[in-house]
Design an enzyme around this catalytic site. Sequence first.
Site, mmCIF file in Angstrom:
data_model
loop_
_atom_site.group_PDB
_atom_site.id
_atom_site.type_symbol
_atom_site.label_atom_id
_atom_site.label_comp_id
_atom_site.label_asym_id
_atom_site.label_seq_id
_atom_site.Cartn_x
_atom_site.Cartn_y
_atom_site.Cartn_z
ATOM 1 C CB THR A 229 1.773 6.330 11.769
ATOM 2 O OG1 THR A 229 2.764 6.958 12.605
ATOM 3 C CG2 THR A 229 2.457 5.919 10.484
ATOM 4 N NE ARG B 159 1.380 1.760 20.035
ATOM 5 C CZ ARG B 159 1.336 3.074 20.330
ATOM 6 N NH1 ARG B 159 1.059 3.471 21.543
ATOM 7 N NH2 ARG B 159 1.586 3.966 19.399
ATOM 8 C CG ASP C 112 7.240 5.385 11.228
ATOM 9 O OD1 ASP C 112 6.089 5.282 10.748
ATOM 10 O OD2 ASP C 112 7.538 4.971 12.353
ATOM 11 N N GLY D 253 7.736 11.441 16.500
ATOM 12 C CA GLY D 253 8.278 10.764 15.325
ATOM 13 C C GLY D 253 8.827 9.382 15.636
ATOM 14 N NE ARG D 254 6.378 4.250 17.372
ATOM 15 C CZ ARG D 254 5.542 3.232 17.522
ATOM 16 N NH1 ARG D 254 5.990 2.001 17.507
ATOM 17 N NH2 ARG D 254 4.267 3.424 17.693
ATOM 18 C CD GLN E 130 4.472 16.830 18.239
ATOM 19 O OE1 GLN E 130 5.318 16.873 17.365
ATOM 20 N NE2 GLN E 130 4.716 16.314 19.426
ATOM 21 N NE ARG E 131 -1.187 9.471 18.839
ATOM 22 C CZ ARG E 131 -0.650 8.703 19.791
ATOM 23 N NH1 ARG E 131 0.658 8.643 19.912
ATOM 24 N NH2 ARG E 131 -1.398 7.991 20.582
ATOM 25 N N GLY F 117 -0.916 3.933 17.247
ATOM 26 C CA GLY F 117 -1.212 5.318 17.654
ATOM 27 C C GLY F 117 -2.258 5.933 16.736
ATOM 28 C CG ASP G 272 5.584 8.366 14.169
ATOM 29 O OD1 ASP G 272 5.337 9.442 14.750
ATOM 30 O OD2 ASP G 272 5.502 7.255 14.730
ATOM 31 C CB ALA H 151 -12.676 6.642 2.311
ATOM 32 C CG ASP I 155 6.349 -0.282 9.369
ATOM 33 O OD1 ASP I 155 5.771 -0.413 8.284
ATOM 34 O OD2 ASP I 155 7.492 0.201 9.487
ATOM 35 C CD GLU J 188 8.761 10.264 20.065
ATOM 36 O OE1 GLU J 188 7.894 9.956 19.255
ATOM 37 O OE2 GLU J 188 8.649 10.089 21.290
ATOM 38 N NE ARG K 267 9.458 32.066 14.602
ATOM 39 C CZ ARG K 267 10.604 31.994 13.933
ATOM 40 N NH1 ARG K 267 11.477 32.969 14.008
ATOM 41 N NH2 ARG K 267 10.877 30.969 13.169
HETATM 42 P P1 ADP Z 1 1.898 0.890 14.605
HETATM 43 O O1 ADP Z 1 0.894 0.103 13.868
HETATM 44 O O2 ADP Z 1 1.532 2.338 14.726
HETATM 45 O O3 ADP Z 1 3.316 0.649 14.117
HETATM 46 P P2 ADP Z 1 2.461 -0.803 16.921
HETATM 47 O O4 ADP Z 1 3.859 -1.110 16.515
HETATM 48 O O5 ADP Z 1 2.207 -0.477 18.363
HETATM 49 O O6 ADP Z 1 1.837 0.437 16.137
HETATM 50 O O7 ADP Z 1 1.546 -2.043 16.478
HETATM 51 C C1 ADP Z 1 0.160 -2.027 16.687
HETATM 52 C C2 ADP Z 1 -0.312 -3.420 17.046
HETATM 53 O O8 ADP Z 1 -0.062 -4.304 15.936
HETATM 54 C C3 ADP Z 1 0.401 -4.078 18.207
HETATM 55 O O9 ADP Z 1 -0.110 -3.666 19.446
HETATM 56 C C4 ADP Z 1 0.111 -5.552 17.943
HETATM 57 O O10 ADP Z 1 -1.194 -5.883 18.367
HETATM 58 C C5 ADP Z 1 0.155 -5.625 16.432
HETATM 59 N N1 ADP Z 1 1.489 -6.116 16.011
HETATM 60 C C6 ADP Z 1 2.641 -5.442 15.977
HETATM 61 N N2 ADP Z 1 3.657 -6.230 15.585
HETATM 62 C C7 ADP Z 1 3.121 -7.452 15.376
HETATM 63 C C8 ADP Z 1 3.652 -8.722 14.980
HETATM 64 N N3 ADP Z 1 4.942 -8.876 14.691
HETATM 65 N N4 ADP Z 1 2.786 -9.751 14.853
HETATM 66 C C9 ADP Z 1 1.477 -9.609 15.135
HETATM 67 N N5 ADP Z 1 0.935 -8.440 15.528
HETATM 68 C C10 ADP Z 1 1.729 -7.375 15.644
HETATM 69 O O1 F6P Z 2 3.528 6.521 16.358
HETATM 70 C C1 F6P Z 2 2.927 7.719 16.750
HETATM 71 C C2 F6P Z 2 3.512 8.207 18.045
HETATM 72 O O2 F6P Z 2 2.849 9.404 18.426
HETATM 73 C C3 F6P Z 2 5.023 8.414 18.036
HETATM 74 O O3 F6P Z 2 5.389 9.637 17.431
HETATM 75 C C4 F6P Z 2 5.343 8.353 19.501
HETATM 76 O O4 F6P Z 2 6.668 7.883 19.697
HETATM 77 C C5 F6P Z 2 4.361 7.323 20.017
HETATM 78 O O5 F6P Z 2 3.313 7.250 19.076
HETATM 79 C C6 F6P Z 2 3.783 7.674 21.362
HETATM 80 O O6 F6P Z 2 2.981 6.624 21.776
HETATM 81 P P1 F6P Z 2 1.964 6.667 23.010
HETATM 82 O O7 F6P Z 2 0.661 7.154 22.472
HETATM 83 O O8 F6P Z 2 1.896 5.271 23.448
HETATM 84 O O9 F6P Z 2 2.519 7.617 24.014
#
Ligand code: ADP
Ligand code: F6P
Length: 319
Positions: free
Chosen positions: A125, A72, A129, A170-171, A251-252, A11, A127, A22, A103, A222, A154
Amino acid sequence: MKTIGVLTSGGDAPGMNAAVRAVVRTAISLGMNVKGVRRGYVGLIEDDIFDMDARSVSDVINRGGTLLYTARCPKFRTEEGVLEAVATCKRHGIEGLVVIGGDGSFRGALELSRHGVPCIGVPGTIDNDIACTEYTIGFDTAMNTAMEMVDKIRDTAQSHDRCSVIEVMGRHAGYIAVQTGIAVGATAIMVPEVPVNIDSIIRKINKTKANGKKHFIVIVAEGVGGVDEIAKQIMAGTGVDSRATVLGHVQRGGNPTLRDRLRATQMGYEAVHLFYQGYGNRVVAYKGCEVVNYDIEDALQMKKSFDENMLKIALETAI
Ligand code: ADP
Ligand code: F6P
């Protein structure tokens, strides 16, 4: 290292552009070449790569979104996808890659490092998180946007003596919810980390109603969801007219706050300096007011704690 690549993945988050800037400018200052990769791992697999110079990142420090685009990429989770990405890196002479994302993106970076393309992760991100870092790029801007939106809601909740039940992003995590909730003086905050019974929220609203309170804000992460149903239950249990709002992707977006621009610049700078010093397979993090770094695998195994005291502060100050 002569040539590095940079991409944004997962995201988008306000401040990603400041991080890319940077990375590009630090690398050029250190005598390296920089290749931009469009749409995260999709661009690596599809060979969507371009040369970047200092001017490629002019006028972006203040802009939300990401000039590199993001995506993604399911294919990157497969061995075939990773091998295609490695081949693209080799073709373009990319010896190291800065991955700005969450992550999931760091898991991908770990795979690339294992296949001979050293990566440095930069946490981006909204979130907040990611376990290894106290701060992720985008968190502050997202919360300020959420706060501003709730302030607007409000006004109307107050005019109608209503209860507003508002979902924030916040996923699976409640960090945006708890800090925004405190900042708007929410009557109740619901986060996935600490389950709360709707009856206790209804009791609280009835109690504060009895001491003169007429409008109410309930912030729901969420990861808890179900704001329509929560609003109905509050209305049934308190008699207060209630409305549900999902803030969503607003929010993004938006211009990053000072905090996000600053952290993004510090972390992007650090990522390139790690490459320059010969490190790879690291994640840059922010801990105790300092920029630090960890091995990617270690970073991914860390667990993030939730500060329940924040909820206590919220509850005791919204009476
Ligand atoms: P974020 O980086 O925000 O946590 P995602 O979980 O959607 O977002 O991961 C982003 C991209 O990272 C995924 O679409 C995929 O291409 C790659 N990715 C995620 N998990 C793995 C994994 N276990 N191994 C390889 N690539 C991954
Ligand atoms: O990880 C950022 C985030 O905005 C989360 O808060 C939310 O759950 C998710 O991405 C939404 O993803 P998408 O852009 O695929 O709707």
